[in-house]
Design an enzyme around this catalytic site. Sequence first.
Site, PDB file in Angstrom:
ATOM      1  N   ASN A 268     -22.572  -1.403  -3.096  1.00  0.00           N
ATOM      2  CA  ASN A 268     -22.103  -0.488  -2.047  1.00  0.00           C
ATOM      3  C   ASN A 268     -21.583  -1.267  -0.852  1.00  0.00           C
ATOM      4  O   ASN A 268     -22.378  -1.885  -0.132  1.00  0.00           O
ATOM      5  CB  ASN A 268     -23.242   0.435  -1.605  1.00  0.00           C
TER       6      ASN A 268
ATOM      7  N   THR B  66     -16.449  -2.743  -9.968  1.00  0.00           N
ATOM      8  CA  THR B  66     -17.492  -1.898  -9.371  1.00  0.00           C
ATOM      9  C   THR B  66     -18.763  -1.897 -10.214  1.00  0.00           C
ATOM     10  O   THR B  66     -18.706  -2.108 -11.445  1.00  0.00           O
ATOM     11  CB  THR B  66     -16.979  -0.444  -9.262  1.00  0.00           C
TER      12      THR B  66
ATOM     13  N   PHE C 175      -6.956  -4.297  -4.444  1.00  0.00           N
ATOM     14  CA  PHE C 175      -7.962  -3.324  -3.988  1.00  0.00           C
ATOM     15  C   PHE C 175      -7.560  -1.879  -4.281  1.00  0.00           C
ATOM     16  O   PHE C 175      -8.339  -0.973  -4.024  1.00  0.00           O
ATOM     17  CB  PHE C 175      -8.174  -3.457  -2.473  1.00  0.00           C
TER      18      PHE C 175
ATOM     19  N   ASP D 287       0.860  -1.205   0.000  1.00  0.00           N
ATOM     20  CA  ASP D 287       0.000   0.000   0.000  1.00  0.00           C
ATOM     21  C   ASP D 287       0.887   1.244   0.000  1.00  0.00           C
ATOM     22  O   ASP D 287       1.977   1.237   0.591  1.00  0.00           O
ATOM     23  CB  ASP D 287      -0.893   0.007   1.260  1.00  0.00           C
TER      24      ASP D 287
ATOM     25  N   GLY E  65     -25.645  12.374 -12.654  1.00  0.00           N
ATOM     26  CA  GLY E  65     -25.037  11.052 -12.839  1.00  0.00           C
ATOM     27  C   GLY E  65     -25.446  10.020 -11.806  1.00  0.00           C
ATOM     28  O   GLY E  65     -24.985   8.887 -11.870  1.00  0.00           O
TER      29      GLY E  65
ATOM     30  N   TYR F  13     -13.924   7.006 -13.458  1.00  0.00           N
ATOM     31  CA  TYR F  13     -13.703   5.946 -12.464  1.00  0.00           C
ATOM     32  C   TYR F  13     -14.219   4.600 -12.995  1.00  0.00           C
ATOM     33  O   TYR F  13     -13.468   3.614 -13.069  1.00  0.00           O
ATOM     34  CB  TYR F  13     -14.396   6.317 -11.143  1.00  0.00           C
TER      35      TYR F  13
ATOM     36  N   LEU G 222      -0.425   4.052   1.183  1.00  0.00           N
ATOM     37  CA  LEU G 222      -1.049   4.808   2.278  1.00  0.00           C
ATOM     38  C   LEU G 222      -1.630   6.148   1.793  1.00  0.00           C
ATOM     39  O   LEU G 222      -1.782   7.076   2.577  1.00  0.00           O
ATOM     40  CB  LEU G 222      -0.065   5.034   3.435  1.00  0.00           C
TER      41      LEU G 222
HETATM   42  N1  LIG Z   1     -16.100   0.986  -0.991  1.00  0.00           N
HETATM   43  C1  LIG Z   1     -17.010   0.642  -1.911  1.00  0.00           C
HETATM   44  O1  LIG Z   1     -18.224   0.718  -1.689  1.00  0.00           O
HETATM   45  C2  LIG Z   1     -16.552   0.137  -3.271  1.00  0.00           C
HETATM   46  C3  LIG Z   1     -17.526  -0.194  -4.235  1.00  0.00           C
HETATM   47  C4  LIG Z   1     -17.104  -0.682  -5.465  1.00  0.00           C
HETATM   48  C5  LIG Z   1     -15.762  -0.874  -5.729  1.00  0.00           C
HETATM   49  N2  LIG Z   1     -14.843  -0.534  -4.790  1.00  0.00           N
HETATM   50  C6  LIG Z   1     -13.409  -0.742  -5.099  1.00  0.00           C
HETATM   51  O2  LIG Z   1     -12.859  -1.534  -4.048  1.00  0.00           O
HETATM   52  C7  LIG Z   1     -11.501  -1.163  -3.813  1.00  0.00           C
HETATM   53  C8  LIG Z   1     -11.294  -0.860  -2.341  1.00  0.00           C
HETATM   54  O3  LIG Z   1     -12.165   0.189  -1.946  1.00  0.00           O
HETATM   55  P1  LIG Z   1     -12.029   0.856  -0.508  1.00  0.00           P
HETATM   56  O4  LIG Z   1     -13.328   1.499  -0.214  1.00  0.00           O
HETATM   57  O5  LIG Z   1     -11.457  -0.127   0.427  1.00  0.00           O
HETATM   58  O6  LIG Z   1     -10.958   2.005  -0.845  1.00  0.00           O
HETATM   59  P2  LIG Z   1      -9.776   2.573   0.057  1.00  0.00           P
HETATM   60  O7  LIG Z   1      -9.408   3.895  -0.530  1.00  0.00           O
HETATM   61  O8  LIG Z   1     -10.129   2.506   1.493  1.00  0.00           O
HETATM   62  O9  LIG Z   1      -8.586   1.526  -0.219  1.00  0.00           O
HETATM   63  C9  LIG Z   1      -7.740   1.588  -1.340  1.00  0.00           C
HETATM   64  C10 LIG Z   1      -6.311   1.355  -0.860  1.00  0.00           C
HETATM   65  O10 LIG Z   1      -5.427   1.346  -1.989  1.00  0.00           O
HETATM   66  C11 LIG Z   1      -4.283   2.147  -1.694  1.00  0.00           C
HETATM   67  N3  LIG Z   1      -3.763   2.643  -2.980  1.00  0.00           N
HETATM   68  C12 LIG Z   1      -4.406   3.434  -3.881  1.00  0.00           C
HETATM   69  N4  LIG Z   1      -3.607   3.669  -4.924  1.00  0.00           N
HETATM   70  C13 LIG Z   1      -2.438   3.021  -4.701  1.00  0.00           C
HETATM   71  C14 LIG Z   1      -1.208   2.901  -5.416  1.00  0.00           C
HETATM   72  N5  LIG Z   1      -1.016   3.524  -6.578  1.00  0.00           N
HETATM   73  N6  LIG Z   1      -0.228   2.150  -4.886  1.00  0.00           N
HETATM   74  C15 LIG Z   1      -0.384   1.525  -3.692  1.00  0.00           C
HETATM   75  N7  LIG Z   1      -1.517   1.625  -2.959  1.00  0.00           N
HETATM   76  C16 LIG Z   1      -2.531   2.367  -3.469  1.00  0.00           C
HETATM   77  C17 LIG Z   1      -4.796   3.222  -0.751  1.00  0.00           C
HETATM   78  O11 LIG Z   1      -3.792   3.811   0.052  1.00  0.00           O
HETATM   79  C18 LIG Z   1      -5.822   2.449   0.079  1.00  0.00           C
HETATM   80  O12 LIG Z   1      -5.228   1.860   1.224  1.00  0.00           O
HETATM   81  C19 LIG Z   1     -11.210  -0.001  -4.753  1.00  0.00           C
HETATM   82  O13 LIG Z   1     -10.575  -0.504  -5.899  1.00  0.00           O
HETATM   83  C20 LIG Z   1     -12.582   0.536  -5.096  1.00  0.00           C
HETATM   84  O14 LIG Z   1     -12.603   1.149  -6.368  1.00  0.00           O
HETATM   85  C21 LIG Z   1     -15.197  -0.038  -3.567  1.00  0.00           C
END
Ligand SMILES: NC(=O)c1ccc[n+]([C@@H]2O[C@H](COP(=O)([O-])OP(=O)(O)OC[C@H]3O[C@@H](n4cnc5c(N)ncnc54)[C@H](O)[C@@H]3O)[C@@H](O)[C@H]2O)c1
Length: 326
Positions: free
Chosen positions: A171, A118, A74, A33, A285, A142, A35
């Site tokens: 969600n 997503t 993720f 990560d 949207g 996105y 962070l």
């Molecule tokens: N939360 C939701 O409801 C939801 C719904 C659909 C899809 N998603 C997808 O699920 C995944 C996780 O979502 P989340 O809510 O836990 O998001 P989040 O932002 O809490 O977690 C994403 C993590 O990825 C890390 N990260 C981002 N870019 C990075 C990079 N270039 N290098 C290294 N680390 C990187 C961030 O620091 C973070 O810890 C995402 O891909 C998001 O698009 C989430």
Amino acid sequence: MTRRVLVCGGAGYIGSHMAKWLAAHGVAPVVLDNLSTGHREAVRFGPLVEADLLDPASLDAAFAQGPFEAVMHFCARSLVGESVQQPLAYYDNNVTGTLNLLQAMQRHGVDRIVFSSTAAVFGEPVAATIDEDHPKAPINPYGASKLMVERVLADAAHAYGLRSVALRYFNAAGASADGDIGEAHTPETHLIPNVLRAALGDGSRLKVFGDDWPTADGTCVRDYIHVDDLAQAHWLALDFMAAHAGAHAFNLGNGRGFSVREVIAAAEAASGHEVPFDIAPRRAGDPAVLVAASDRARQVLGWAPRHADLQAIIASAWRWHCQPRF
Ligand SMILES: NC(=O)c1ccc[n+]([C@@H]2O[C@H](COP(=O)([O-])OP(=O)(O)OC[C@H]3O[C@@H](n4cnc5c(N)ncnc54)[C@H](O)[C@@H]3O)[C@@H](O)[C@H]2O)c1
């Protein structure tokens, strides 16, 4: 030998719950990560390697902690509105970053990946519930970035034999039962944490974006799925990839929609607090209704969500929001 999985984005909301699930099921998670939106304090179930998908050389330190049977990916920038303002940053992080990750996997001989996709890959719904065959026409960068990665995974399956499962979450909601990790985004754009912050009486009032939608009570309807049920699907995807070549995609939701007003009522019941809110204009949207058909995940992966009850999902999030650790 201990089974190991590289959890990219494991300091984030869903990734940290995944790392916890893996550790509880005897698989060692190594978290990669940068962070950027994640939290060091959320990495409790295995080592953290600070690395950035946009810095390919930094990824090798994480892969050196293998061998990994699979990568769970993720990492993303995932704010829809921001993606409209900064499309290049979104395509860079979400697409270029994933290409760098896939190339690092090739260098280190890892040929299985579970990818966080997503509901945003579908765009405007043309059916009451959205199954995997629904047209894919994302309406923001996105969603488009995630659909591009799905295409890359399909091409890489064909060319290199990469095995993949794209899980299209609707969600994500809720928090770990023991309250040690939970959802902590800044800014927070998700409904349930914002409802709970308003319930906590932190001075914020919830904004409800439109009460004149063509739904039963006029507010938008969404499908909320507990974060541990998402983790269960990733877990099942490991076994699925062991048995099946190719690139596969599954929609993950409860299959039941709840309106914003229903979420507010459930949060008031779960918390015992009133949720102050104001009606704001509709956001461009936003579809009126977004509900998943997840029959394929149930039938093919054997997925069985255990937290279908909205009030129970919100109660788990409430425990976290009353005492967040980060
Ligand atoms: N939360 C939701 O409801 C939801 C719904 C659909 C899809 N998603 C997808 O699920 C995944 C996780 O979502 P989340 O809510 O836990 O998001 P989040 O932002 O809490 O977690 C994403 C993590 O990825 C890390 N990260 C981002 N870019 C990075 C990079 N270039 N290098 C290294 N680390 C990187 C961030 O620091 C973070 O810890 C995402 O891909 C998001 O698009 C989430």
